[in-house]
Design an enzyme around this catalytic site. Sequence first.
Site, PDB file in Angstrom:
ATOM      1  N   HIS A  52     -43.026  44.033 157.745  1.00  0.00           N
ATOM      2  CA  HIS A  52     -43.180  43.046 156.669  1.00  0.00           C
ATOM      3  C   HIS A  52     -43.097  41.688 157.366  1.00  0.00           C
ATOM      4  O   HIS A  52     -42.028  41.116 157.530  1.00  0.00           O
ATOM      5  CB  HIS A  52     -42.072  43.207 155.628  1.00  0.00           C
ATOM      6  N   ASP A  77     -46.546  43.090 150.021  1.00  0.00           N
ATOM      7  CA  ASP A  77     -47.801  42.779 150.707  1.00  0.00           C
ATOM      8  C   ASP A  77     -48.924  43.659 150.145  1.00  0.00           C
ATOM      9  O   ASP A  77     -50.052  43.201 149.943  1.00  0.00           O
ATOM     10  CB  ASP A  77     -47.642  43.036 152.208  1.00  0.00           C
ATOM     11  N   ARG A 125     -36.213  33.215 164.441  1.00  0.00           N
ATOM     12  CA  ARG A 125     -36.131  34.458 163.699  1.00  0.00           C
ATOM     13  C   ARG A 125     -35.007  35.331 164.267  1.00  0.00           C
ATOM     14  O   ARG A 125     -34.305  36.011 163.538  1.00  0.00           O
ATOM     15  CB  ARG A 125     -37.476  35.174 163.814  1.00  0.00           C
ATOM     16  N   ARG A 139     -49.877  42.286 146.813  1.00  0.00           N
ATOM     17  CA  ARG A 139     -50.699  41.074 146.980  1.00  0.00           C
ATOM     18  C   ARG A 139     -52.124  41.463 147.367  1.00  0.00           C
ATOM     19  O   ARG A 139     -53.102  40.897 146.868  1.00  0.00           O
ATOM     20  CB  ARG A 139     -50.092  40.194 148.090  1.00  0.00           C
TER      21      ARG A 139
HETATM   22  P1  NAD Z   1     -30.811  33.047 148.140  1.00  0.00           P
HETATM   23  O1  NAD Z   1     -30.223  32.166 149.178  1.00  0.00           O
HETATM   24  O2  NAD Z   1     -31.276  32.467 146.853  1.00  0.00           O
HETATM   25  O3  NAD Z   1     -29.783  34.219 147.790  1.00  0.00           O
HETATM   26  C1  NAD Z   1     -28.996  34.854 148.746  1.00  0.00           C
HETATM   27  C2  NAD Z   1     -27.701  35.243 148.059  1.00  0.00           C
HETATM   28  O4  NAD Z   1     -26.945  36.023 148.983  1.00  0.00           O
HETATM   29  C3  NAD Z   1     -26.854  34.036 147.654  1.00  0.00           C
HETATM   30  O5  NAD Z   1     -26.539  34.123 146.272  1.00  0.00           O
HETATM   31  C4  NAD Z   1     -25.600  34.152 148.533  1.00  0.00           C
HETATM   32  O6  NAD Z   1     -24.422  33.697 147.907  1.00  0.00           O
HETATM   33  C5  NAD Z   1     -25.573  35.659 148.786  1.00  0.00           C
HETATM   34  N1  NAD Z   1     -24.816  36.050 149.977  1.00  0.00           N
HETATM   35  C6  NAD Z   1     -24.840  35.498 151.213  1.00  0.00           C
HETATM   36  N2  NAD Z   1     -23.982  36.138 152.028  1.00  0.00           N
HETATM   37  C7  NAD Z   1     -23.404  37.113 151.296  1.00  0.00           C
HETATM   38  C8  NAD Z   1     -22.423  38.103 151.559  1.00  0.00           C
HETATM   39  N3  NAD Z   1     -21.865  38.224 152.780  1.00  0.00           N
HETATM   40  N4  NAD Z   1     -22.064  38.918 150.577  1.00  0.00           N
HETATM   41  C9  NAD Z   1     -22.588  38.802 149.336  1.00  0.00           C
HETATM   42  N5  NAD Z   1     -23.522  37.891 149.015  1.00  0.00           N
HETATM   43  C10 NAD Z   1     -23.907  37.049 149.986  1.00  0.00           C
HETATM   44  O7  NAD Z   1     -32.016  33.818 148.861  1.00  0.00           O
HETATM   45  P2  NAD Z   1     -33.225  34.570 148.128  1.00  0.00           P
HETATM   46  O8  NAD Z   1     -34.368  33.636 147.984  1.00  0.00           O
HETATM   47  O9  NAD Z   1     -32.729  35.335 146.957  1.00  0.00           O
HETATM   48  O10 NAD Z   1     -33.651  35.598 149.284  1.00  0.00           O
HETATM   49  C11 NAD Z   1     -32.807  36.667 149.618  1.00  0.00           C
HETATM   50  C12 NAD Z   1     -33.429  37.477 150.749  1.00  0.00           C
HETATM   51  O11 NAD Z   1     -34.606  38.142 150.277  1.00  0.00           O
HETATM   52  C13 NAD Z   1     -33.878  36.601 151.951  1.00  0.00           C
HETATM   53  O12 NAD Z   1     -33.554  37.276 153.147  1.00  0.00           O
HETATM   54  C14 NAD Z   1     -35.379  36.545 151.778  1.00  0.00           C
HETATM   55  O13 NAD Z   1     -36.047  36.305 153.011  1.00  0.00           O
HETATM   56  C15 NAD Z   1     -35.643  37.940 151.238  1.00  0.00           C
HETATM   57  N6  NAD Z   1     -36.952  38.150 150.612  1.00  0.00           N
HETATM   58  C16 NAD Z   1     -37.534  39.338 150.879  1.00  0.00           C
HETATM   59  C17 NAD Z   1     -38.779  39.619 150.370  1.00  0.00           C
HETATM   60  C18 NAD Z   1     -39.415  40.937 150.713  1.00  0.00           C
HETATM   61  O14 NAD Z   1     -40.605  41.173 150.451  1.00  0.00           O
HETATM   62  N7  NAD Z   1     -38.663  41.860 151.292  1.00  0.00           N
HETATM   63  C19 NAD Z   1     -39.435  38.686 149.551  1.00  0.00           C
HETATM   64  C20 NAD Z   1     -38.781  37.489 149.254  1.00  0.00           C
HETATM   65  C21 NAD Z   1     -37.525  37.221 149.806  1.00  0.00           C
END
Ligand code: NAD
Length: 316
Positions: free
Chosen positions: A178, A151, A91, A154
Site C-alpha cells: 500500500h 487502492d 518514512r 479507487r
Molecule cells: P490521526 O492523527 O487523526 O489519529 C491517530 C490517533 O491515534 C489519534 O487520535 C491519537 O491520539 C491516537 N494514538 C496515537 N498514539 C496512540 C497510542 N499509543 N495508543 C492509542 N492511541 C494512540 O490520524 P488519522 O488520519 O486517523 O490516520 C491514522 C492512521 O491511518 C495513519 O497511520 C494514516 O497514515 C493511516 N491511514 C491508512 C490508510 C490505509 O489505506 N491503510 C488510509 C488513510 C490513513
Amino acid sequence: MLKRVNRVALIGTGFVGSSYAFALLNQGITEELVLIDLNKEKAEGDAMDLNHGLPFAPSRTKIWYGDYTDCGEADLVVITAGANQKPGETRLDLVEKNTRIFKGIVEEIMASGFDGIFLVATNPVDILTYAVWKYSGLPKERVIGSGTILDTARFRFLLGDYFDVDPRNVHAYIIGEHGDTELPVWSHADIAGTSISEWTKNKPGYNQTELDNLFLNVRDAAYHIIQRKGATYYGIAMGLVRLTKAIFSNENSVLTVSAYLDGEYGQNDIFIGVPAVVNRNGIREIVELDLCKEEMDKFVHSVNVLKKTLEPVLKR
Ligand code: NAD
C-alpha cells in the site's frame, strides 16, 4: 442466557478511526463498539456524539469509550492509532516510531485475553500488520491489514468513471505494497466478464495512455487528497467497514488485504496486498492471480522494498 454479541474494539479515534466508527454505526454492523485512544477525552467525546445518532441508526449498537481490558471480550480489534509523518521525517522514522507504539498497544491488547481477529490500517500498513502478527503470536489467518483495499476501490471507481459503468461491475485489483510500489493487475481487469482490452477494442475514444494515467491517479490519490484537506479517511473507513461485515457475516468475500504469504506468489514471510477470501475466521485463503511476467516482476520488487523496510520490526 443471552446470545453472545459481536464486539469491535477500535484503537485510535482520529480521522480514520472516528470515520470508521460513524460508518459502522450507520450500517449497523456490530452490536458493541468500544473506543480506545491515548487521548481519552477525544474517545469519550466521540462515544457521546455517536450515541446521540442511535435513534437514527438501522439497529442498536452499544458504544462506549474504554480501555484495553475491554479488548478481552472483543471479536475484532481494529487499529487506526499511531503517529503521522511529520515534515522532515523519513518514512523509516515513521516505521520506527509506529513499531514502538504498536509493540506497547499489542502487548496491552493480548494481556486482556484477546483471542479474536486483528484488522490494521495504520501506515505503513503492510509493515505494521507484520508487527501485530509478530507481537501478538496469533495465527497468520487472524491478522489482516487493510492493504490495497482502498487502492482497489479507487481503481474500480476511476475505471467505472472512465467507461461510464457502475464500479460494482468492474473487477480489477491493485496488489503489492500500500504505497509507491503497488501495481495494477491489468491482465485480470474486467467489466462484467469482458476484459478491459476487449472492452476498448471496438470503441473509439479510449486509449492505453489514459489508462496508464488512471493508475497513476490511483497510486498518488493519497498525496492529492492530503494536499487539499490534510488527510484521507472516508474511503478507508468504508473499506474497513466492508471488511468488518465480511468477517462478522462470514461472507467468504474476495477483498484485497495485506495477508501473510507462505509460498503464495513464490514469496515467504511477508504481509502484502493480495486478493484473499475473508470470513469469520479471518483469511480463509489467498487468491493467486496468474500474473504476466511484467506484473510478477513489479510484485517481486514491491516485496523486496517491504522486506527492507521490515528491518526495525524484526529487530524488536
Ligand atoms: P490521526 O492523527 O487523526 O489519529 C491517530 C490517533 O491515534 C489519534 O487520535 C491519537 O491520539 C491516537 N494514538 C496515537 N498514539 C496512540 C497510542 N499509543 N495508543 C492509542 N492511541 C494512540 O490520524 P488519522 O488520519 O486517523 O490516520 C491514522 C492512521 O491511518 C495513519 O497511520 C494514516 O497514515 C493511516 N491511514 C491508512 C490508510 C490505509 O489505506 N491503510 C488510509 C488513510 C490513513
